[in-house]
Design an enzyme around this catalytic site. Sequence first.
Site, short mmCIF file in Angstrom:
data_model
loop_
_atom_site.label_atom_id
_atom_site.label_comp_id
_atom_site.label_asym_id
_atom_site.label_seq_id
_atom_site.Cartn_x
_atom_site.Cartn_y
_atom_site.Cartn_z
N LYS A 99 0.82 -1.21 0.00
CA LYS A 99 0.00 0.00 0.00
C LYS A 99 0.85 1.25 0.00
O LYS A 99 0.50 2.25 -0.62
CB LYS A 99 -0.95 0.01 1.19
CG LYS A 99 -2.15 -0.89 1.02
CD LYS A 99 -3.21 -0.54 2.04
CE LYS A 99 -4.40 -1.49 1.95
NZ LYS A 99 -5.32 -1.32 3.08
N LYS A 121 -6.85 -11.08 -8.45
CA LYS A 121 -8.08 -11.09 -7.66
C LYS A 121 -9.08 -10.07 -8.21
O LYS A 121 -8.66 -8.99 -8.65
CB LYS A 121 -7.68 -10.73 -6.22
CG LYS A 121 -8.78 -10.86 -5.20
CD LYS A 121 -8.22 -10.61 -3.80
CE LYS A 121 -9.33 -10.15 -2.86
NZ LYS A 121 -8.87 -9.81 -1.51
N LYS A 176 -12.74 -4.10 -6.74
CA LYS A 176 -13.61 -2.98 -7.11
C LYS A 176 -12.82 -1.73 -7.45
O LYS A 176 -13.37 -0.77 -7.98
CB LYS A 176 -14.61 -2.69 -5.99
CG LYS A 176 -13.99 -2.36 -4.66
CD LYS A 176 -15.03 -2.37 -3.55
CE LYS A 176 -14.38 -2.54 -2.20
NZ LYS A 176 -15.05 -3.48 -1.31
#
Length: 335
Positions: A118, A200, A203
């Site tokens: 991240k 994966k 969204k």
Amino acid sequence: METQTENKKIVLSFVQSSGAPTIGNYFGAFKNWHDMAQENDCIFGVADLHAITVRNTPADLRRRSKEMYAWLLALGLDPEKNVIFMQSHVQEHALMAWILNCYTMFGEASRMTQFKDKSARHADNVNVGLFTYPILMAADILLYNADMVPVGDDQKQHLEIARDIAERFNGIYGDVLKVPAPYIGKKGARILSLQEPDKKMSKSDPNEKSFISLTDPDAVIAKKIKSAVTDSEACVRYGEGKDGINNLMALYACCTGLDYDAIERDFAGKGYGDFKAAVAEAVVAEISPVRSEYERIIADKAYIEQCMADGAEKARRIAARTARKVMKKIGFYQI
Ligand code: TRP
């Protein structure tokens, strides 16, 4: 759920409120939560405190948090039997996170792979919250004496650190915190991107054709499945080098309960067009009732807020008891 019901396990999980959930969340987590809720005492939360490690506008944070909460109700999780609440409504999470910070080593937190990923992706906002995120998650888990914490693969390392922190704390103060099981009941399915089926489903993927949101209308679901990437073999079978078909088979299996052998038999001699049509029909049959329920609930703000208030009260009762015990053990002056 004042005290743990006899023989039942405490199952706890949270979902981040970063946008409408996908069928990946649904089949990978929510459906599993729903099943686990039939046999256990469940605590489900919307992790809105975790959401501010990335920037949101105030209006977006508010809307998404409420929407995700409404999705949890729409799944059929029973707010009377389970505790369904918004993390920020229970202040003990922040308190416990601070305390646990002081029982977490900088080195062990530095090893978290999600932090490394991240911080590389949000290089302009590597805040300390991103770094201590797993410790807040440990607080979520340990406040409620969770036995089982169903999470995806990407969260396993965070569950491990929660266990390590609890064991360290117990090593100093005695048997205070319940150490949750390393894993986690039945595994949900891992649904992959429809366009790049080695990744994966997400969204936040910029290619909207790669994911199916639970808000997508039936026709959009069908269209996205029709344009899913496959291979040139034109044979519905599960196998190596067939990531796209494998993924559609996994989806179909989740919706119908059929195993791969049965699916192969049913579609022997048929092409991908027929198979995709069947997958689309099955996904729509599964998702559209949940979406209708969501639409009904999201329009009923009073009901949502009543559930939130009740959930927060039940959660607070449990969390406050744990926090008080922890503070007493540490030696905070209590009056
Ligand atoms: N970090 C989890 C995720 O992104 C969400 C989460 C927050 C969580 N607190 C938790 C999951 C506690 C399980 C238990 O999916």
